[in-house]
Design an enzyme around this catalytic site. Structure first.
Site, PDB file in Angstrom:
ATOM      1  N   ASN A 153       0.799  -1.235   0.000  1.00 25.83           N
ATOM      2  CA  ASN A 153       0.000   0.000   0.000  1.00 25.83           C
ATOM      3  C   ASN A 153       0.826   1.277   0.000  1.00 25.83           C
ATOM      4  OD1 ASN A 153      -2.424  -1.352  -0.036  1.00 25.83           O
ATOM      5  ND2 ASN A 153      -2.778  -1.225   2.170  1.00 25.83           N
ATOM      6  N   HIS A 205      -7.368  -1.737 -14.538  1.00 31.37           N
ATOM      7  CA  HIS A 205      -5.986  -1.523 -14.960  1.00 31.37           C
ATOM      8  C   HIS A 205      -5.900  -0.836 -16.317  1.00 31.37           C
ATOM      9  CE1 HIS A 205      -4.138  -4.805 -12.129  1.00 31.37           C
ATOM     10  NE2 HIS A 205      -4.643  -3.771 -11.490  1.00 31.37           N
TER      11      HIS A 205
END
Length: 353
Positions: A128, A223
């Site tokens: 993250n 994506h």
């Protein structure tokens, strides 16, 4: 942006461990099942679980803030649009934030919480560290607290922001009513599906969250927007196996381009969908059909006849992609939500009350 859709789903995963002994058996009776020795019939267990799930589902609804804070969604949309004008790449960042929070502890805004001296929060876990968009949520929260104090949780702000980040000519109506979680642990981030996983490893990460393989293929279309750091796919470019330095499932010309952009040990960034990195379109799926998926988790979507057929279907039908993506986002947005009296409404998204 997406066409305006009213979508409802009820993705419940019910797990039971049920056994019977000679002492605890069911027997038929008038109107259904009768009990002996206090055993609970499967029908009642199922019914109770469905009732509990339905209550949570019912508390998420479109227009949740129409009375308590009518401008809530508009304010979030304004902040997202302002941020996207300054930095078009922030749209993909907000979408990724929403995905990363929902897959860990559920869609409870836990990824927004800062680490403390006592514990390392989700946002500081290695997968993250490249997340972006926190400041957009902070700005929206400040405006909402000034207008409707204590009414709009950070979890819903993030869900709205992810929706509004999709530049596809309208927007879908997402149900709201989430509450904010009070726990954020870096160790929980193991629930995120790694980009190096193949189809057989990847699918269970989605199914255990109540999402189907079809949802997985659809959500992977995110994506089409944004960029990735070279280390996240470098395993496909260098020392792939003893016999092949590059992943043989990757188009040779594309691999050569990536090696030029990503020399060993570099942390450069490349577009995940080179033809249109700032446009939300099905170009991502067309890339997969010519072996130009960036991650293993992308290209693996064409590894079976059934999944490749779904990729071809989405690649050739932009409107279908938009509709399915909207539905999958709504479904994902219901993972592990806190509603009613569970959780809290944080005053500041970066810390619990």
């Amino acid at each position: 942006m997406l066409p305006r859709l009213g979508i409802t789903h009820a993705p419940y995963m019910l797990q039971f461990i049920i056994g019977t002994t000679k002492k605890h058996r069911f027997k038929s009776g008038w109107g259904g099942m009768a009990l002996r020795s206090g055993a609970t019939p499967l029908a009642i267990v199922v019914a109770l679980c469905l009732i509990a799930a339905t209550r949570t589902e019912a508390q998420l609804r479109v227009g949740f803030y129409s009375r308590v804070c009518p401008k809530a969604e508009l304010i979030v949309k304004q902040e997202v649009e302002k941020a996207a004008r300054a930095n078009p790449g922030i749209a993909a960042g907000l979408l990724r934030l929403h995905f990363h929070v929902c897959f860990v502890r559920g869609c409870d805004g836990s990824v927004l919480i800062d680490s403390t001296w006592r514990s390392t929060a989700e946002k500081d876990a290695p997968p993250n560290k490249s997340l972006r968009g926190f400041e957009v949520i902070d700005r929206a929260k400040r405006r909402l607290e000034a207008l409707c104090r204590g009414k709009v949780p950070c979890a819903d702000i993030l869900a709205f922001a992810a929706r509004d980040s999709l530049h596809i000519g309208g927007f879908y109506q997402g149900p709201a009513g989430r509450r904010d979680g009070r726990v954020s642990r870096a160790a929980d981030v193991i629930d995120l599906p790694p980009p190096a996983f193949n189809l057989s490893l990847l699918t269970p990460f989605f199914t255990k969250k109540g999402l189907s393989q079809d949802d997985m293929i659809t959500l992977s279309g995110a994506h089409t927007d944004g960029f990735a750091h070279c280390p996240s796919f470098a395993n496909r470019l260098y020392n792939y196996t003893k016999k092949a330095s590059t992943d043989p499932s990757m188009d040779r010309n594309y691999a050569a381009q990536l090696r030029r952009r990503c020399p060993p040990r570099s942390n450069n960034v490349v577009p995940m969908d080179p033809p249109s990195p700032f446009t939300f379109d099905p170009s991502y799926y067309r890339n997969l059909l010519v072996n130009r998926g960036l991650f293993t988790s992308d290209q693996t979507l064409t590894s079976t006849w059934a999944t490749a057929a779904k990729v071809r279907q989405l690649a050739g039908n932009p409107m279908l992609f938009q509709r399915k993506f909207a539905a999958a986002m709504v479904k994902m947005g219901k993972i592990g939500v806190l509603t009613g009296r569970k959780g809290e409404i944080r005053r500041h998204c970066r810390r619990i009350n």
